[in-house]
Motif scaffolding. Structure first.
Motif, PDB file in Angstrom:
ATOM      1  N   UNK A  81      -7.320   4.578   2.827  1.00  0.00           N
ATOM      2  CA  UNK A  81      -7.571   5.108   4.157  1.00  0.00           C
ATOM      3  C   UNK A  81      -9.077   5.037   4.377  1.00  0.00           C
ATOM      4  N   UNK A  82      -9.503   4.633   5.591  1.00  0.00           N
ATOM      5  CA  UNK A  82     -10.947   4.506   5.819  1.00  0.00           C
ATOM      6  C   UNK A  82     -11.604   5.803   6.266  1.00  0.00           C
ATOM      7  N   UNK A  83     -10.826   6.872   6.416  1.00  0.00           N
ATOM      8  CA  UNK A  83     -11.464   8.176   6.613  1.00  0.00           C
ATOM      9  C   UNK A  83     -12.040   8.550   5.253  1.00  0.00           C
ATOM     10  N   UNK A  84     -13.365   8.634   5.203  1.00  0.00           N
ATOM     11  CA  UNK A  84     -14.033   8.764   3.904  1.00  0.00           C
ATOM     12  C   UNK A  84     -13.527   9.967   3.112  1.00  0.00           C
ATOM     13  N   UNK A  85     -13.303  11.080   3.813  1.00  0.00           N
ATOM     14  CA  UNK A  85     -12.860  12.302   3.137  1.00  0.00           C
ATOM     15  C   UNK A  85     -11.439  12.141   2.581  1.00  0.00           C
ATOM     16  N   UNK A  86     -10.636  11.294   3.200  1.00  0.00           N
ATOM     17  CA  UNK A  86      -9.279  11.063   2.692  1.00  0.00           C
ATOM     18  C   UNK A  86      -9.317  10.129   1.484  1.00  0.00           C
ATOM     19  N   UNK A  87     -10.097   9.047   1.599  1.00  0.00           N
ATOM     20  CA  UNK A  87     -10.173   8.079   0.494  1.00  0.00           C
ATOM     21  C   UNK A  87     -10.727   8.761  -0.750  1.00  0.00           C
ATOM     22  N   UNK A  88     -11.795   9.534  -0.528  1.00  0.00           N
ATOM     23  CA  UNK A  88     -12.460  10.152  -1.669  1.00  0.00           C
ATOM     24  C   UNK A  88     -11.603  11.228  -2.325  1.00  0.00           C
ATOM     25  N   UNK A  89     -10.704  11.841  -1.549  1.00  0.00           N
ATOM     26  CA  UNK A  89      -9.855  12.872  -2.158  1.00  0.00           C
ATOM     27  C   UNK A  89      -8.530  12.272  -2.627  1.00  0.00           C
ATOM     28  N   UNK A  90      -8.462  10.936  -2.751  1.00  0.00           N
ATOM     29  CA  UNK A  90      -7.310  10.352  -3.437  1.00  0.00           C
ATOM     30  C   UNK A  90      -6.567   9.225  -2.740  1.00  0.00           C
ATOM     31  N   UNK A  91      -6.771   9.049  -1.405  1.00  0.00           N
ATOM     32  CA  UNK A  91      -5.927   8.098  -0.686  1.00  0.00           C
ATOM     33  C   UNK A  91      -6.439   6.672  -0.854  1.00  0.00           C
ATOM     34  N   UNK A  92      -6.294   6.200  -2.054  1.00  0.00           N
ATOM     35  CA  UNK A  92      -6.763   4.842  -2.375  1.00  0.00           C
ATOM     36  C   UNK A  92      -5.967   4.307  -3.551  1.00  0.00           C
ATOM     37  N   UNK A  93      -5.783   2.998  -3.558  1.00  0.00           N
ATOM     38  CA  UNK A  93      -5.165   2.316  -4.690  1.00  0.00           C
ATOM     39  C   UNK A  93      -5.735   0.904  -4.688  1.00  0.00           C
ATOM     40  N   UNK A  94      -5.183   0.033  -5.533  1.00  0.00           N
ATOM     41  CA  UNK A  94      -5.578  -1.370  -5.440  1.00  0.00           C
ATOM     42  C   UNK A  94      -4.311  -2.215  -5.299  1.00  0.00           C
ATOM     43  N   UNK A  95      -4.511  -3.416  -4.811  1.00  0.00           N
ATOM     44  CA  UNK A  95      -3.422  -4.363  -4.618  1.00  0.00           C
ATOM     45  C   UNK A  95      -3.849  -5.636  -5.353  1.00  0.00           C
ATOM     46  N   UNK A  96      -3.003  -6.071  -6.263  1.00  0.00           N
ATOM     47  CA  UNK A  96      -3.405  -7.229  -7.077  1.00  0.00           C
ATOM     48  C   UNK A  96      -2.758  -8.493  -6.525  1.00  0.00           C
ATOM     49  N   UNK A  97      -3.579  -9.457  -6.188  1.00  0.00           N
ATOM     50  CA  UNK A  97      -3.083 -10.742  -5.694  1.00  0.00           C
ATOM     51  C   UNK A  97      -3.259 -11.757  -6.829  1.00  0.00           C
ATOM     52  N   UNK A  98      -2.131 -12.310  -7.291  1.00  0.00           N
ATOM     53  CA  UNK A  98      -2.198 -13.247  -8.428  1.00  0.00           C
ATOM     54  C   UNK A  98      -1.926 -14.679  -7.976  1.00  0.00           C
ATOM     55  N   UNK A 110      -8.189  -8.258  -7.486  1.00  0.00           N
ATOM     56  CA  UNK A 110      -7.678  -6.900  -7.370  1.00  0.00           C
ATOM     57  C   UNK A 110      -8.444  -6.256  -6.222  1.00  0.00           C
ATOM     58  N   UNK A 111      -7.730  -5.917  -5.161  1.00  0.00           N
ATOM     59  CA  UNK A 111      -8.375  -5.492  -3.923  1.00  0.00           C
ATOM     60  C   UNK A 111      -8.092  -4.029  -3.619  1.00  0.00           C
ATOM     61  N   UNK A 112      -9.127  -3.305  -3.233  1.00  0.00           N
ATOM     62  CA  UNK A 112      -8.939  -1.904  -2.871  1.00  0.00           C
ATOM     63  C   UNK A 112      -8.097  -1.817  -1.602  1.00  0.00           C
ATOM     64  N   UNK A 113      -7.286  -0.791  -1.534  1.00  0.00           N
ATOM     65  CA  UNK A 113      -6.474  -0.490  -0.351  1.00  0.00           C
ATOM     66  C   UNK A 113      -6.586   1.010  -0.155  1.00  0.00           C
TER      67      UNK A 113
END
Ligand code: C2O
Ligand code: CU
Length: 460
Positions: free
Chosen positions: A443-460, A438-441
């Motif tokens: 935005x690498x702008x820290x302020x964007x990621x921390x305020x929500x722009x993140x999810x995970x991508x599951x590789x099975x 399960x891999x994080x995906x």
């Protein structure tokens, strides 16, 4: 009766056409995967050499061009933190101690580590509490330029100085006369002695993150002397919270790697945007003095001054590594329906235009439903930036190739793990996941990621 039959026939038709289209796309994806097959190792190939590198995150006093900074946080007392050099096949073991006043983790950006070593709190491990120790251990599968940083409260922890580089050397890179990392960052200071502690400022969240005064290896710029004839390898790493660098060399140089991964063959470098997370590896034989500038934001900023001086030398010859990058470049690929689409949008507050954070497909991290994809099967991922801001999108544990921008073919002859999107831009990438987890995906702008722009991508 009659009309019921017609409807049934029509529905059958639609189902058949849909199934046909799915099969077509599926077999096409299979063909694309075949082009990739076995080009990159799936398993770690350890030679048995173990490099033990203890790391401590701690409050420290550091020296910046503007003076002594008393409220920095560092790995082992310096920022950038240590440059950890390994040879491909070495196993890196990091007993990590958290001496910060808050929890943290360490993420190894771009390195294909096993899931448990990826440093994402709540996904791959529990956050490491103050005074706690956690041992990271892995054997990089690819040579190249990588870096490490916390994955907890990044907007504060990276900004205070927590980052370092990991360079995985191979026979080819060892042939360089000079092999040097240029760590690009910026600092926003309150006065000469403190880092401005207003992290996650609303202005930074709603714009492109926190931007400050540019530095290279924590100086205003680098300066070094090389002998004529030297083969110089430079590894540029953008560790800034939000700032993008557009890097210009005054002389012709070659691009040999992007985001850690080699190209099939070196190409003549033309100005590139190096967004937070991105790396480029540059090579040249020293003949004339050279400058490197950042031209993304005016005024231009001098990043490095390279002086060619002294007795001439003959560089060591070495064979460029054999790598395979699939072509993945035709109209059929551009027309392919994306398997996954992420809409990059801001969160609006009760209909007003004020953005209070960032989302992927309307969901902030925590409300998101991760997509699931299959190992060894090509997927097309679309990033659709319907906002007006910059978003360097990063996928952990994977590398991908840009195939289209705004619906038009766009062929980059290299892999990336982070791709910058401008306001309103749509970027399609193809990816052949080879590492399950399960891999994080995000935005690498820290302020964007921390305020929500993140999810995970599951590789099975
Ligand atoms: Cu540098 Cu989650 O990444
Ligand atoms: Cu963003």
């Amino acid at each position: 009766m009659q009309s019921k039959n017609t409807i049934t026939a029509l529905l059958t038709c639609i189902v058949l056409v849909a199934a046909g289209l799915w099969l077509l796309q599926h077999s096409f994806a299979k063909k694309l995967s075949a082009e990739f097959k076995d080009a990159y190792p799936k398993e770690e190939q350890a030679t048995g050499v173990i490099v033990e590198y203890p790391l401590i995150a701690q409050p420290s006093t550091i020296k910046l061009p503007s003076g002594i900074i008393q409220n920095a946080w560092t790995y082992n007392g310096t920022t950038p933190g240590p440059e950890i050099r390994l040879t491909l096949g070495d196993t890196l073991r990091i007993p990590f101690t958290n001496n910060l006043p808050q929890e943290t983790t360490v993420h190894f950006h771009g390195i294909r580590v096993s899931h448990a070593m990826d440093g994402v709190p709540g996904v791959t491990q529990e956050p490491i509490q103050p005074r706690e120790t956690f041992v990271y251990e892995f054997t990089p599968k690819d040579p190249g330029t990588f870096w490490f940083h916390p994955h907890v409260r990044g907007a504060e922890q990276l900004e205070r100085g927590l980052y370092g580089t990991i360079i995985v050397e191979d026979a080819y890179s060892k042939s360089a006369t000079i092999d040097k990392a240029l760590v690009l960052d910026d600092w926003r200071l309150s006065d000469a002695h403190t880092i401005n502690e207003h992290f996650n400022h609303p202005h930074d969240i709603t714009h492109d993150g926190r931007w400050g005064d540019r530095t290279v290896n924590s100086k205003t710029h680098e300066e070094f002397v090389v002998q004529p004839g030297s083969k110089v390898r430079l590894r540029l790493v953008n560790t800034a919270n939000g700032r993008v660098f557009r890097v210009r060399f005054s002389e012709e140089v070659s691009l040999v790697a992007v985001d850690g991964m080699y190209l099939e063959e070196p190409m003549v470098y033309t100005d590139m945007d190096i967004a937070p997370g991105n790396r480029i590896d540059i090579e040249f034989i020293a003949t004339d003095n050279m400058t490197i500038h950042d031209t993304f934001w005016s005024p231009d900023h001098l990043l490095a001054n390279i002086i060619v001086e002294g007795e001439g030398i003959i560089p060591r010859a070495a064979e460029y590594p054999t790598v395979h990058i699939p072509d993945w470049n035709n109209e059929e690929i551009v027309a392919m329906r994306p398997d996954i689409e992420y809409e990059l949008t801001g969160k609006q507050n009760h209909g007003s235009m004020v953005t209070h954070g960032w989302t992927l497909n309307g969901n902030a991290y925590g409300e998101d439903v991760p997509f699931v994809i299959t190992e060894d099967e090509v997927v097309k991922v679309r990033f659709n930036n319907t906002s007006g801001r910059l978003h360097p999108m990063h996928i952990h544990g994977q590398f991908f190739k840009v195939v289209a921008k705004n619906g038009e073919a766009f062929n980059e002859p290299f892999w990336r793990d982070t791709v910058l999107l401008y306001g309103g831009e749509v970027v399609d990438v193809l990816m052949n996941p080879i590492d399950a987890g399960e891999w994080a995906l995000h935005c690498h702008i820290q302020e964007h990621a921390e305020s929500g722009m993140m999810t995970t991508l599951i590789v099975e």
